[in-house]
Structure formats: C-alpha cells, structure tokens
Design a protein around this motif. Structure first.
Motif, PDB file in Angstrom:
ATOM      1  N   MET A   1       0.834  -1.200   0.000  1.00 39.90           N
ATOM      2  CA  MET A   1       0.000   0.000   0.000  1.00 39.90           C
ATOM      3  C   MET A   1       0.872   1.254   0.000  1.00 39.90           C
ATOM      4  O   MET A   1       1.861   1.333   0.715  1.00 39.90           O
ATOM      5  N   LYS A   2       0.457   2.200  -0.811  1.00 39.08           N
ATOM      6  CA  LYS A   2       1.148   3.479  -0.873  1.00 39.08           C
ATOM      7  C   LYS A   2       0.652   4.366   0.268  1.00 39.08           C
ATOM      8  O   LYS A   2      -0.535   4.362   0.598  1.00 39.08           O
ATOM      9  N   PRO A   3       1.539   5.146   0.884  1.00 39.03           N
ATOM     10  CA  PRO A   3       1.094   6.046   1.949  1.00 39.03           C
ATOM     11  C   PRO A   3       0.255   7.184   1.385  1.00 39.03           C
ATOM     12  O   PRO A   3       0.332   7.506   0.204  1.00 39.03           O
ATOM     13  N   VAL A   4      -0.536   7.797   2.241  1.00 39.57           N
ATOM     14  CA  VAL A   4      -1.312   8.970   1.869  1.00 39.57           C
ATOM     15  C   VAL A   4      -0.496  10.228   2.134  1.00 39.57           C
ATOM     16  O   VAL A   4      -0.548  11.189   1.381  1.00 39.57           O
ATOM     17  N   SER A   5       0.299  10.192   3.209  1.00 41.56           N
ATOM     18  CA  SER A   5       1.162  11.330   3.529  1.00 41.56           C
ATOM     19  C   SER A   5       2.358  10.826   4.338  1.00 41.56           C
ATOM     20  O   SER A   5       2.283   9.770   4.969  1.00 41.56           O
ATOM     21  N   ILE A   6       3.429  11.602   4.296  1.00 42.47           N
ATOM     22  CA  ILE A   6       4.638  11.290   5.061  1.00 42.47           C
ATOM     23  C   ILE A   6       5.342  12.598   5.400  1.00 42.47           C
ATOM     24  O   ILE A   6       5.016  13.645   4.834  1.00 42.47           O
ATOM     25  N   ARG A   7       6.324  12.533   6.277  1.00 42.68           N
ATOM     26  CA  ARG A   7       7.252  13.649   6.467  1.00 42.68           C
ATOM     27  C   ARG A   7       8.323  13.493   5.398  1.00 42.68           C
ATOM     28  O   ARG A   7       8.995  12.460   5.344  1.00 42.68           O
ATOM     29  N   ALA A   8       8.473  14.486   4.559  1.00 40.36           N
ATOM     30  CA  ALA A   8       9.393  14.393   3.421  1.00 40.36           C
ATOM     31  C   ALA A   8      10.816  14.074   3.862  1.00 40.36           C
ATOM     32  O   ALA A   8      11.499  13.276   3.215  1.00 40.36           O
ATOM     33  N   ARG A  14      17.353   7.681  -1.955  1.00 40.48           N
ATOM     34  CA  ARG A  14      17.501   6.925  -3.191  1.00 40.48           C
ATOM     35  C   ARG A  14      18.637   5.920  -2.992  1.00 40.48           C
ATOM     36  O   ARG A  14      19.691   6.264  -2.469  1.00 40.48           O
ATOM     37  N   THR A  15      18.403   4.678  -3.391  1.00 38.60           N
ATOM     38  CA  THR A  15      19.381   3.624  -3.116  1.00 38.60           C
ATOM     39  C   THR A  15      20.646   3.767  -3.939  1.00 38.60           C
ATOM     40  O   THR A  15      21.730   3.452  -3.467  1.00 38.60           O
ATOM     41  N   LYS A  16      20.542   4.241  -5.151  1.00 37.04           N
ATOM     42  CA  LYS A  16      21.719   4.449  -5.994  1.00 37.04           C
ATOM     43  C   LYS A  16      21.998   5.952  -6.037  1.00 37.04           C
ATOM     44  O   LYS A  16      21.183   6.710  -6.564  1.00 37.04           O
ATOM     45  N   PRO A  17      23.130   6.393  -5.489  1.00 32.55           N
ATOM     46  CA  PRO A  17      23.379   7.841  -5.403  1.00 32.55           C
ATOM     47  C   PRO A  17      23.372   8.576  -6.731  1.00 32.55           C
ATOM     48  O   PRO A  17      23.027   9.733  -6.796  1.00 32.55           O
ATOM     49  N   SER A  18      23.756   7.912  -7.838  1.00 31.59           N
ATOM     50  CA  SER A  18      23.804   8.580  -9.138  1.00 31.59           C
ATOM     51  C   SER A  18      23.601   7.560 -10.255  1.00 31.59           C
ATOM     52  O   SER A  18      24.085   6.438 -10.167  1.00 31.59           O
ATOM     53  N   LEU A  36      10.306  11.451  -3.533  1.00 33.54           N
ATOM     54  CA  LEU A  36       8.994  11.543  -2.898  1.00 33.54           C
ATOM     55  C   LEU A  36       7.870  11.057  -3.803  1.00 33.54           C
ATOM     56  O   LEU A  36       6.970  10.354  -3.350  1.00 33.54           O
ATOM     57  N   GLY A  37       7.884  11.442  -5.057  1.00 36.99           N
ATOM     58  CA  GLY A  37       6.797  11.053  -5.959  1.00 36.99           C
ATOM     59  C   GLY A  37       6.639   9.556  -6.092  1.00 36.99           C
ATOM     60  O   GLY A  37       5.519   9.035  -6.150  1.00 36.99           O
ATOM     61  N   ASP A  38       7.758   8.843  -6.121  1.00 36.72           N
ATOM     62  CA  ASP A  38       7.713   7.383  -6.251  1.00 36.72           C
ATOM     63  C   ASP A  38       6.994   6.730  -5.087  1.00 36.72           C
ATOM     64  O   ASP A  38       6.321   5.709  -5.250  1.00 36.72           O
ATOM     65  N   LEU A  39       7.108   7.311  -3.893  1.00 38.36           N
ATOM     66  CA  LEU A  39       6.457   6.735  -2.712  1.00 38.36           C
ATOM     67  C   LEU A  39       4.940   6.680  -2.852  1.00 38.36           C
ATOM     68  O   LEU A  39       4.283   5.827  -2.271  1.00 38.36           O
ATOM     69  N   PHE A  40       4.408   7.620  -3.616  1.00 34.71           N
ATOM     70  CA  PHE A  40       2.962   7.700  -3.801  1.00 34.71           C
ATOM     71  C   PHE A  40       2.502   7.061  -5.108  1.00 34.71           C
ATOM     72  O   PHE A  40       1.336   7.138  -5.468  1.00 34.71           O
ATOM     73  N   GLY A  41       3.436   6.455  -5.837  1.00 37.01           N
ATOM     74  CA  GLY A  41       3.093   5.805  -7.094  1.00 37.01           C
ATOM     75  C   GLY A  41       2.883   6.771  -8.254  1.00 37.01           C
ATOM     76  O   GLY A  41       2.274   6.406  -9.258  1.00 37.01           O
ATOM     77  N   ASN A  44       3.510  10.320 -13.781  1.00 35.04           N
ATOM     78  CA  ASN A  44       3.608  11.373 -14.781  1.00 35.04           C
ATOM     79  C   ASN A  44       4.698  12.390 -14.486  1.00 35.04           C
ATOM     80  O   ASN A  44       5.167  13.077 -15.383  1.00 35.04           O
ATOM     81  N   PHE A  45       5.059  12.516 -13.218  1.00 33.45           N
ATOM     82  CA  PHE A  45       6.135  13.423 -12.850  1.00 33.45           C
ATOM     83  C   PHE A  45       6.825  12.900 -11.597  1.00 33.45           C
ATOM     84  O   PHE A  45       6.271  12.107 -10.850  1.00 33.45           O
ATOM     85  N   GLY A  46       8.070  13.351 -11.411  1.00 32.28           N
ATOM     86  CA  GLY A  46       8.848  12.965 -10.242  1.00 32.28           C
ATOM     87  C   GLY A  46       9.086  14.169  -9.355  1.00 32.28           C
ATOM     88  O   GLY A  46       9.136  15.309  -9.821  1.00 32.28           O
ATOM     89  N   VAL A  47       9.217  13.894  -8.053  1.00 34.07           N
ATOM     90  CA  VAL A  47       9.525  14.924  -7.069  1.00 34.07           C
ATOM     91  C   VAL A  47      10.610  14.367  -6.163  1.00 34.07           C
ATOM     92  O   VAL A  47      10.474  13.256  -5.650  1.00 34.07           O
ATOM     93  N   ASN A  48      11.676  15.127  -5.993  1.00 33.05           N
ATOM     94  CA  ASN A  48      12.754  14.732  -5.086  1.00 33.05           C
ATOM     95  C   ASN A  48      13.003  15.819  -4.067  1.00 33.05           C
ATOM     96  O   ASN A  48      13.017  17.010  -4.414  1.00 33.05           O
TER      97      ASN A  48
END
Length: 156
Positions: A1-8, A14-18, A36-41, A44-48
């Motif tokens: 299950m994907k979380p609804v909210s988290i503390r950023a 990220r497991t691979k630094p680069s 962050l975006g990956d945590l919520f599935g 269309n866009f990514g957020v780090n």
C-alpha cells in the motif's frame, strides 16, 4: 500500500546515489535525494527532496529535450549555474527549465551550509539530455537512462 502522507525528510534515500557512469558518478558525492513522488506511485512526474552538502553539486550541467524541470529552494543559498551565468539563490527562490530550451543548468553548493530544495520533473518518454561541459549524452529508453560519449560510443 502506498502512503497517503509522510514527512518528506523521513522518506528513504535513493538507493543508488547517481545514475551517471564514472568518471561522473563520483562527482555527485555529497548529494542525497529522497524520491517523494515514487512513494505515492506517481508516474507522470517525479519529485525529489534533495540535500547538497557544502561543495556538492546537483548534477552535471544539463538540458533536457522533452522534460520540463522545476526547483524550489527550501534551505541554504545554492548557486544556479546556467548558460546565462551564475546566480545566488535563497530560500523561497525557484527556477524552471522548459524542455527543449537547451539551457544547461545545475545547482552548486559553494557555501559552508547545507542546501535543501525540491526538484520536480515530468517523465516524458523519448527524452535526451545534453551536457555542454562534459563528454556525455543521456537517452531515456522508457525504462532507464543510457549514457554514451558525444561521439556515440557507450560508457562501459
């Protein structure tokens, strides 16, 4: 299950630094990304949430062919390095880079304090990235980034 909210700031690093091949990957020392975006599935866009230690850089200076990028500074005073030169940023400052503009960009933490910022980018297929200062080109094959020299031969 994907979380609804988290503390950023508690999201996993990220497991691979680069994704860059050497000799470029080691130049990303001091950079930490929390995807962050990956945590919520989000697809269309990514957020780090990204942290730069003193002396660290966000990336090689680059420009995307198909992907828009946006950054928002939360903490610290990074230097934005673009084709137009260098500009000091402060918390609350933001910058955006339209796909296809060709404006190579990156952040540099040339201070003694940590820098924290949000980076947002879309995930348009068929994207390429050009690196004006380095002998590298990136192409996204729909699954991952593939890197080659400007003359076309791949990095091993």
């Amino acid at each position: 299950m994907k979380p609804v909210s988290i503390r950023a700031d508690e999201a996993p690093l990220r497991t691979k630094p680069s994704n860059y091949p050497e000799p470029f990957a080691s130049r990303m020392a001091g950079r930490q990304k929390r995807p962050l975006g990956d945590l919520f599935g989000l697809t269309n866009f990514g957020v780090n949430l990204t942290r730069l230690a003193p002396g660290a850089v966000s990336s090689l200076r680059h420009a995307h062919s198909h992907q828009d990028e946006f950054i928002y500074v939360l903490q610290g005073h990074p230097t934005l390095h673009t084709d137009d030169g260098r500009r000091r940023l402060s918390p609350g400052d933001c910058a955006g880079f339209k796909a296809g503009s060709g404006n190579g960009h990156r952040l540099i933490n040339d201070t003694t304090d940590e820098v924290v910022y949000l980076e947002v980018g879309d995930r348009t297929r068929g994207d390429t990235a050009q690196y004006p200062d380095d002998d590298i080109v990136a192409e996204h094959d729909g699954v991952r980034w593939r890197f080659h020299h400007k003359d076309g031969h791949p990095y091993d």
